[in-house]
Design a protein around this motif. Structure first.
Motif, PDB file in Angstrom:
ATOM      1  N   ASP A  25       0.839  -1.203  -0.088  1.00  0.00           N
ATOM      2  CA  ASP A  25       0.009   0.112   0.070  1.00  0.00           C
ATOM      3  C   ASP A  25       0.845   1.423   0.001  1.00  0.00           C
ATOM      4  OD1 ASP A  25      -1.775   2.012   0.450  1.00  0.00           O
ATOM      5  OD2 ASP A  25      -2.456   1.271   2.440  1.00  0.00           O
ATOM      6  N   LEU A  26       0.935   2.063  -1.112  1.00  0.00           N
ATOM      7  CA  LEU A  26       1.792   2.962  -1.238  1.00  0.00           C
ATOM      8  C   LEU A  26       1.850   4.061  -0.400  1.00  0.00           C
ATOM      9  CD1 LEU A  26       2.131   4.569  -4.860  1.00  0.00           C
ATOM     10  CD2 LEU A  26       3.950   3.529  -3.405  1.00  0.00           C
ATOM     11  N   SER A  27       0.454   4.256   0.476  1.00  0.00           N
ATOM     12  CA  SER A  27       0.267   5.144   1.604  1.00  0.00           C
ATOM     13  C   SER A  27       1.100   4.876   2.577  1.00  0.00           C
ATOM     14  CB  SER A  27      -1.060   5.419   1.907  1.00  0.00           C
ATOM     15  OG  SER A  27      -1.667   4.218   2.601  1.00  0.00           O
ATOM     16  N   GLN A  28       1.517   3.648   2.966  1.00  0.00           N
ATOM     17  CA  GLN A  28       2.373   3.072   3.949  1.00  0.00           C
ATOM     18  C   GLN A  28       3.807   3.069   3.624  1.00  0.00           C
ATOM     19  OE1 GLN A  28       0.782   2.464   6.908  1.00  0.00           O
ATOM     20  NE2 GLN A  28      -0.903   3.405   5.711  1.00  0.00           N
ATOM     21  N   VAL A  29       4.077   3.429   2.583  1.00  0.00           N
ATOM     22  CA  VAL A  29       5.599   3.095   1.964  1.00  0.00           C
ATOM     23  C   VAL A  29       6.226   4.810   2.135  1.00  0.00           C
ATOM     24  CG1 VAL A  29       6.991   2.720   0.070  1.00  0.00           C
ATOM     25  CG2 VAL A  29       5.041   1.345   0.633  1.00  0.00           C
ATOM     26  N   GLU A  30       7.675   4.747   2.558  1.00  0.00           N
ATOM     27  CA  GLU A  30       8.434   6.054   2.581  1.00  0.00           C
ATOM     28  C   GLU A  30       9.386   5.769   1.576  1.00  0.00           C
ATOM     29  OE1 GLU A  30       9.425   7.050   7.033  1.00  0.00           O
ATOM     30  OE2 GLU A  30       7.955   5.458   7.357  1.00  0.00           O
ATOM     31  N   VAL A  31      10.004   4.787   1.430  1.00  0.00           N
ATOM     32  CA  VAL A  31      11.078   4.799   0.358  1.00  0.00           C
ATOM     33  C   VAL A  31      10.684   3.796  -0.777  1.00  0.00           C
ATOM     34  CG1 VAL A  31      13.560   4.080  -0.040  1.00  0.00           C
ATOM     35  CG2 VAL A  31      12.892   5.373   2.063  1.00  0.00           C
ATOM     36  N   TYR A  48      15.466  -8.274  -2.642  1.00  0.00           N
ATOM     37  CA  TYR A  48      14.246  -8.486  -3.125  1.00  0.00           C
ATOM     38  C   TYR A  48      13.470  -8.456  -1.642  1.00  0.00           C
ATOM     39  CZ  TYR A  48       9.784  -8.338  -4.967  1.00  0.00           C
ATOM     40  OH  TYR A  48       8.349  -8.370  -5.481  1.00  0.00           O
ATOM     41  N   GLY A  49      13.821  -9.547  -1.000  1.00  0.00           N
ATOM     42  CA  GLY A  49      13.293 -10.312   0.107  1.00  0.00           C
ATOM     43  C   GLY A  49      13.551  -9.395   1.305  1.00  0.00           C
ATOM     44  N   LEU A  50      14.808  -8.791   1.410  1.00  0.00           N
ATOM     45  CA  LEU A  50      15.421  -8.185   2.739  1.00  0.00           C
ATOM     46  C   LEU A  50      14.760  -6.878   2.603  1.00  0.00           C
ATOM     47  CD1 LEU A  50      17.987  -8.084   4.591  1.00  0.00           C
ATOM     48  CD2 LEU A  50      18.916  -7.207   2.728  1.00  0.00           C
ATOM     49  N   LEU A  51      14.635  -5.942   1.522  1.00  0.00           N
ATOM     50  CA  LEU A  51      14.231  -4.813   1.532  1.00  0.00           C
ATOM     51  C   LEU A  51      12.478  -4.666   1.734  1.00  0.00           C
ATOM     52  CD1 LEU A  51      16.220  -3.201  -1.474  1.00  0.00           C
ATOM     53  CD2 LEU A  51      16.161  -2.344   1.024  1.00  0.00           C
ATOM     54  N   ASN A  52      11.865  -5.689   1.080  1.00  0.00           N
ATOM     55  CA  ASN A  52      10.564  -5.498   1.447  1.00  0.00           C
ATOM     56  C   ASN A  52      10.042  -6.174   2.839  1.00  0.00           C
ATOM     57  OD1 ASN A  52       9.522  -4.662  -1.101  1.00  0.00           O
ATOM     58  ND2 ASN A  52       9.962  -6.563  -2.100  1.00  0.00           N
ATOM     59  N   ALA A  53      11.019  -6.863   3.603  1.00  0.00           N
ATOM     60  CA  ALA A  53      10.750  -7.157   4.814  1.00  0.00           C
ATOM     61  C   ALA A  53      10.883  -5.998   5.628  1.00  0.00           C
ATOM     62  CB  ALA A  53      11.841  -7.998   5.496  1.00  0.00           C
ATOM     63  N   LYS A  54      11.108  -4.770   5.316  1.00  0.00           N
ATOM     64  CA  LYS A  54      11.192  -3.454   6.097  1.00  0.00           C
ATOM     65  C   LYS A  54       9.567  -2.906   5.446  1.00  0.00           C
ATOM     66  CE  LYS A  54      15.132  -2.675   8.077  1.00  0.00           C
ATOM     67  NZ  LYS A  54      15.364  -2.600   9.375  1.00  0.00           N
ATOM     68  N   ASP A  55       9.002  -2.499   6.437  1.00  0.00           N
ATOM     69  CA  ASP A  55       7.529  -1.966   6.299  1.00  0.00           C
ATOM     70  C   ASP A  55       7.407  -0.703   5.551  1.00  0.00           C
ATOM     71  OD1 ASP A  55       6.444  -3.966   7.417  1.00  0.00           O
ATOM     72  OD2 ASP A  55       6.284  -3.059   9.451  1.00  0.00           O
ATOM     73  N   TYR A  56       8.446   0.173   5.806  1.00  0.00           N
ATOM     74  CA  TYR A  56       8.769   1.480   5.072  1.00  0.00           C
ATOM     75  C   TYR A  56       9.104   1.546   3.841  1.00  0.00           C
ATOM     76  CZ  TYR A  56      13.872   1.731   5.560  1.00  0.00           C
ATOM     77  OH  TYR A  56      15.055   1.693   5.466  1.00  0.00           O
ATOM     78  N   CYS A  57       9.773   0.397   3.231  1.00  0.00           N
ATOM     79  CA  CYS A  57      10.358   0.343   1.819  1.00  0.00           C
ATOM     80  C   CYS A  57       9.586  -0.860   1.184  1.00  0.00           C
ATOM     81  CB  CYS A  57      11.783  -0.169   2.313  1.00  0.00           C
ATOM     82  SG  CYS A  57      12.616  -0.278   0.646  1.00  0.00           S
ATOM     83  N   TRP A  58       9.505  -0.272  -0.117  1.00  0.00           N
ATOM     84  CA  TRP A  58       8.886  -1.318  -1.059  1.00  0.00           C
ATOM     85  C   TRP A  58       9.894  -1.356  -2.347  1.00  0.00           C
ATOM     86  CZ3 TRP A  58       3.699  -0.106  -4.389  1.00  0.00           C
ATOM     87  CH2 TRP A  58       3.463  -1.252  -5.378  1.00  0.00           C
ATOM     88  N   CYS A  59      10.284  -2.606  -2.493  1.00  0.00           N
ATOM     89  CA  CYS A  59      11.270  -2.903  -3.470  1.00  0.00           C
ATOM     90  C   CYS A  59      10.431  -3.625  -4.490  1.00  0.00           C
ATOM     91  CB  CYS A  59      12.368  -3.805  -2.865  1.00  0.00           C
ATOM     92  SG  CYS A  59      13.600  -4.156  -4.156  1.00  0.00           S
ATOM     93  N   GLU A  60      10.694  -3.002  -5.773  1.00  0.00           N
ATOM     94  CA  GLU A  60      10.077  -3.647  -7.247  1.00  0.00           C
ATOM     95  C   GLU A  60      11.379  -3.904  -8.066  1.00  0.00           C
ATOM     96  OE1 GLU A  60       7.089  -1.583  -8.864  1.00  0.00           O
ATOM     97  OE2 GLU A  60       6.556  -0.261  -7.155  1.00  0.00           O
ATOM     98  N   ARG A  61      10.820  -4.764  -9.034  1.00  0.00           N
ATOM     99  CA  ARG A  61      11.906  -5.372  -9.888  1.00  0.00           C
ATOM    100  C   ARG A  61      11.904  -4.825 -11.427  1.00  0.00           C
ATOM    101  NH1 ARG A  61       9.664 -10.476 -10.776  1.00  0.00           N
ATOM    102  NH2 ARG A  61       7.997  -9.504 -10.182  1.00  0.00           N
ATOM    103  N   VAL A  62      12.852  -4.444 -11.992  1.00  0.00           N
ATOM    104  CA  VAL A  62      12.987  -3.752 -13.189  1.00  0.00           C
ATOM    105  C   VAL A  62      14.140  -4.355 -13.988  1.00  0.00           C
ATOM    106  CG1 VAL A  62      13.074  -1.527 -14.637  1.00  0.00           C
ATOM    107  CG2 VAL A  62      12.248  -1.375 -12.319  1.00  0.00           C
ATOM    108  N   PHE A  63      13.524  -4.815 -15.348  1.00  0.00           N
ATOM    109  CA  PHE A  63      14.639  -5.527 -16.175  1.00  0.00           C
ATOM    110  C   PHE A  63      14.637  -4.863 -17.487  1.00  0.00           C
ATOM    111  CE2 PHE A  63      12.432  -8.757 -13.577  1.00  0.00           C
ATOM    112  CZ  PHE A  63      13.539  -9.243 -12.832  1.00  0.00           C
ATOM    113  N   ALA A  64      15.548  -5.168 -18.190  1.00  0.00           N
ATOM    114  CA  ALA A  64      15.904  -4.345 -19.671  1.00  0.00           C
ATOM    115  C   ALA A  64      14.782  -4.859 -20.364  1.00  0.00           C
ATOM    116  CB  ALA A  64      17.239  -4.472 -20.153  1.00  0.00           C
TER     117      ALA A  64
END
Lengths: 614, 237
Positions: free
Chosen positions: A29-35, A58-74
């Motif tokens: 939920d974007l409203s809960q995400v700071e980074v 990806y797992g490590l960063l998303n385990a932090k509530d304030y952070c949302w990590c997404e994947r981007v490829f070429a």
């Protein structure tokens, strides 16, 4: 944007690459995400999704509530073209939001030939490629991965590099970013603070001066940045973060399976192998921890294969225990085990038996050089007898084909060494024919695959000048002519990519202009043969007044300041040079378990009074 | 269904019991992002979901055991569907509702199990399929007039790729239009096609029309498979 995208997806190959929505992908939920963190892999989805480092972070960063990590490829070229035509920026696979909306954009640099893809992805994401053109804190571009041990060819584009293992430092950086964002810091202030975190290298804070001949005169830290940046390591592999699940792709990727990381580092010290030095010291993970992680992964993903990953799996001291336990689990649950990276000298019958119970496929060995003298030069520490006994075990076990990997262009190599490769293959063919109980009516195939050696930083061969393209081609052609048996299949590669790899591996930051110009000329996806334009690269080099000879083929003297001399990966330059001298005398160095060679990486360890192995 | 007890120690006896177990047919929908999963990839996707769900699926007993699984009528990439059918076998008797629930929990959100039942018909009995074909276009009125004009002729000749190469076929007898609706920016047709052993996808028809009308670049087509039928018009079960 989703609607716009939908129209394009059915016009491109493998649309499954571009839609996300896989099992275990994470939506927040974007409203809960700071980074917001965009983890970018500068290659296709199929390549990037096979990469373990991305899964961990990806797992490590998303385990932090304030952070949302997404994947981007070429995106592949057809998709890129469609995106540019329809004005669709590169987006994160989880939210479909454009790259320019992310706070931190993190690239992993796994190979030199992906550098131009970094620029192309930034550009597709509506982000200026030069660091100096990004004035705000937002869109901070960072990079990690093995190529960061000499990141200079990307110094003008990346705001900061992360040296070594990322589990701790990535979180420290993201925490700092969160604070900086909340307190409205400007980018300079953030970078100055970040440079104080161990393992963080901010290239703009280092001034490089050159001699007239193009070699480096000095590298000076400014803005309070440390004079030497030391890579980070994880002290205890058994209690560091490891993901309990992987994102499970819909489409077929290169490696689509559960991965267990047995250890980091390698005891062997093969002198050509950069991984063998930059990942030191050796740290093993406890077999029980591995078993639990393997079972968890299989249950959360439904994978039908577990791969045991490390630089040299048969050197893992708990291999027997681990296999015993995992084989029971895998048979019960119809899961295959795969063991890449087995060494030829401790490939026991017992181990083969265990692997065989699991799956029967071709066997691959890597003698790397054709003669004993040259194998001693590179410190491979295997003998012809080791190779023969492994092949014998394999043949007696019913295998009828083996694949052998070699390198061409190693230091001190002569034509006799090249012929030695073919002689060795011939002897292995003979070995099969002398076998009493070989399968009737089945011939043997010995595949000889040669690649071109690329000297890399932080190895004893960092002083060595790469063979010229002409020399390599001459050696390849001679070997081809030298083969007499139809049982030998000879595979060699276009060596032009290896030339460019050599330029970047030991290049300085003057190459940034070359990278930029080549990209503008249409060079990207350089690691894909069909999209590699050597002439455009040579043009770009010319325009910048730089030569391949200077970076790739020139022999360097001890004492020359390297572009990476201000980076510390644990192994000392004195040790590397001792090894370089021994190599030229064809003298070997025992592995770390036999005798400590004093490489210096133990300084990074907090435990065991600096002792790496028992 | 057999009520005899399953004995984990007796492999031969178990195989005999399993062989007596009926094929289970799972009907599911495949929509949204799942429409980009190709038929080849859907097999792997289903296998992994079954594993995650820990359902006791039967494996073939050959040299290289794999999950026994069979799909009634492959769905082209890019189509939505509400009537996909997949057959498999279990090694133990299980409540159909429980299978549905556990499978749904393990599946990606865009694939949903609608119904779990015993197999009634053989996939070879499939003869027809119905589709909802939506054209997103600027002028629905003019579009539908042109389309109906196009579909009225006696012969619609197109090139169709088959395993033996490309050959010319007449589409006319393979399609019938069951209904039509219109709205702001779209025209929707309900189309019945020949399906199964001899299979015709609505894309053949829509491509032929759009190309002839010169509308290929300005029209988006969405296809939803609604139902699968037997030769006598009854629903495939």
């Amino acid at each position: 944007m989703k609607e716009k995208l939908e129209q394009l997806l059915l016009t491109v190959q493998k649309p499954g690459r571009y839609v996300g929505g896989e099992v275990n992908s994470i939506i927040k939920d974007l409203s809960q995400v700071e980074v917001r963190f965009a983890f970018c892999f500068p290659d296709t989805y199929e390549v990037g999704m096979s990469h373990l480092g991305m899964k961990i972070l990806y797992g490590l960063l998303n385990a932090k509530d304030y952070c949302w990590c997404e994947r981007v490829f070429a995106p592949w070229m057809d998709m890129e073209q469609a995106m540019r035509e329809h004005d669709i920026p590169l987006y994160g696979l989880e939210s479909f939001d454009p790259l320019c909306e992310f706070d931190i954009i993190g690239f992993t640099l796994q190979y030199e030939l992906s550098f131009t893809n970094v620029l192309n992805m930034l550009d597709l994401g509506n982000i200026p490629v030069y660091s100096k053109d990004r004035k705000e804190l937002k869109n901070l571009v960072i990079a990690g991965g093995p190529c960061v041990c000499n990141p200079e060819p990307l110094a003008d584009f990346i705001d900061l590099f992360v040296l070594g293992e990322g589990e701790e430092v990535t979180i420290e950086l993201t925490d700092l970013y969160r604070k900086a964002k909340a307190e409205n810091w400007d980018k300079q202030r953030f970078l100055r603070a970040a440079a104080q975190i161990g393992g963080v290298y901010v290239p703009a804070f280092y001034e490089v001066n050159y001699h007239e001949d193009g070699t480096i005169q000095k590298i000076e830290a400014i803005e309070g940045a440390p004079q030497k940046v030391t890579k980070r390591i994880i002290q205890d592999m058994s209690d560091t973060f490891y993901p309990e699940n992987f994102v499970v792709p819909f489409i077929d990727t290169i490696h689509d399976r559960a991965i267990l990381e047995l250890m980091r580092g390698c005891i062997r010290g093969c002198r050509f192998c950069q991984a063998g030095f930059i990942y030191r010291p050796l740290r093993e993970k406890n077999p029980d921890v591995l078993c639990t992680q393997g079972k968890d992964l299989c249950e959360s993903t439904g994978y039908e294969e577990i791969s045991l990953s490390s630089l040299s799996t048969s050197d893992y001291s708990g291999i027997a225990d681990l296999l015993d336990e995992l084989i029971d689990y895998s048979e019960e649950n119809k899961v295959n085990l795969s063991l890449p990276s087995l060494r030829i000298d401790n490939f026991s019958e017992d181990l083969l038996e265990k692997v065989k119970r699991v799956r029967k496929s071709g066997l691959t060995f890597a003698p790397e050089a054709g003669t004993q003298r040259l194998r001693d030069v590179i410190n491979k520490n295997i003998t012809k007898e080791d190779i023969f006994s492994s092949c014998n075990i394999a043949f007696e076990g019913g295998y009828t084909s083996v694949k052998l990997y070699f390198m061409l262009g190693l230091p001190t190599e002569t034509m006799a060494d090249c012929e030695g490769i073919i002689d060795l293959a011939q002897e292995i063919v003979g070995l099969y024919h002398h076998l009493n109980n070989r399968q009737k009516g089945k011939g043997v195939t010995v595949t000889v695959s040669v690649s071109t050696f690329v000297p890399k930083p932080f190895t004893p061969f960092q002083w060595f000048g790469q063979d010229s393209l002409e020399t390599i081609v001459e050696k390849q052609m001679h070997m081809k002519d030298y083969i007499t048996s139809k049982r030998i299949s000879f595979k060699y590669h276009a060596s032009k990519t290896s030339v460019l790899e050599a330029v970047f591996a030991r290049g300085d930051r003057r190459l940034c202009d070359v990278v930029y110009r080549a990209w503008k000329k249409g060079c990207y996806f350089d690691s894909w043969d069909e999209h590699f334009y050597f002439d455009r690269w040579m043009e770009a080099m010319d325009e910048c007044g730089l030569t391949v000879e200077f970076y790739a083929n020139r022999h360097r003297e001890y004492g020359e300041i390297f572009p990476w001399s201000h980076l510390d990966y644990g192994v000392s330059e004195a040790f590397l040079h001792r090894e370089w001298l021994k190599a030229q005398e064809a003298k070997t160095t025992p592995n770390c378990r036999e005798q400590c060679a004093g490489c210096g990486a133990n300084r990074l360890l907090e435990r065991k009074e600096g002792k790496c192995v028992e | 269904m057999s009520n005899e007890a399953f004995n984990p120690m007796n492999t031969a006896e178990n195989n005999r019991l399993i062989a007596q177990m009926p094929n289970i047919r799972i009907f599911y929908s495949k929509k949204g992002r799942a429409k980009y999963i190709s038929h080849l990839d859907i097999t792997r996707c289903m296998q992994r979901a079954l594993k995650r769900a820990k359902l006791p699926v039967w494996y073939t007993q050959g040299f290289n055991p794999h999950m026994y699984m069979s799909f009634a009528l492959p769905l082209p990439l890019g189509y939505d569907s509400e009537c996909e059918a997949m057959d498999l076998r279990m090694t133990q008797k299980m409540d159909f509702e429980e299978i549905k629930e556990r499978f749904n929990q393990a599946l990606p959100p865009d694939i949903r199990v609608i119904q779990v039942a015993e197999q009634v018909h053989k996939p070879q009995e499939i003869a027809k399929a119905s589709y909802e074909v939506t054209f997103l276009c600027k002028n629905p009125q003019a579009f539908s007039t042109a389309f109906e004009e196009f579909s009225k002729v006696d012969e619609i000749l197109v090139m169709k790729r088959t395993k033996k190469g490309t050959k010319q076929v007449n589409l006319k007898p393979e399609f019938s239009i069951l209904g039509q609706e219109q709205g702001e920016g779209f025209v929707r047709y309900h189309i019945l096609t020949t399906a199964g052993q001899k299979n015709f996808n609505p894309t053949l028809l829509t491509d032929a029309f759009l190309e002839q009308a010169g509308l290929a670049d300005s029209t988006e087509v969405k296809v939803l498979r609604k139902q699968i039928f037997l030769g006598d018009g009854s629903i495939f079960q």
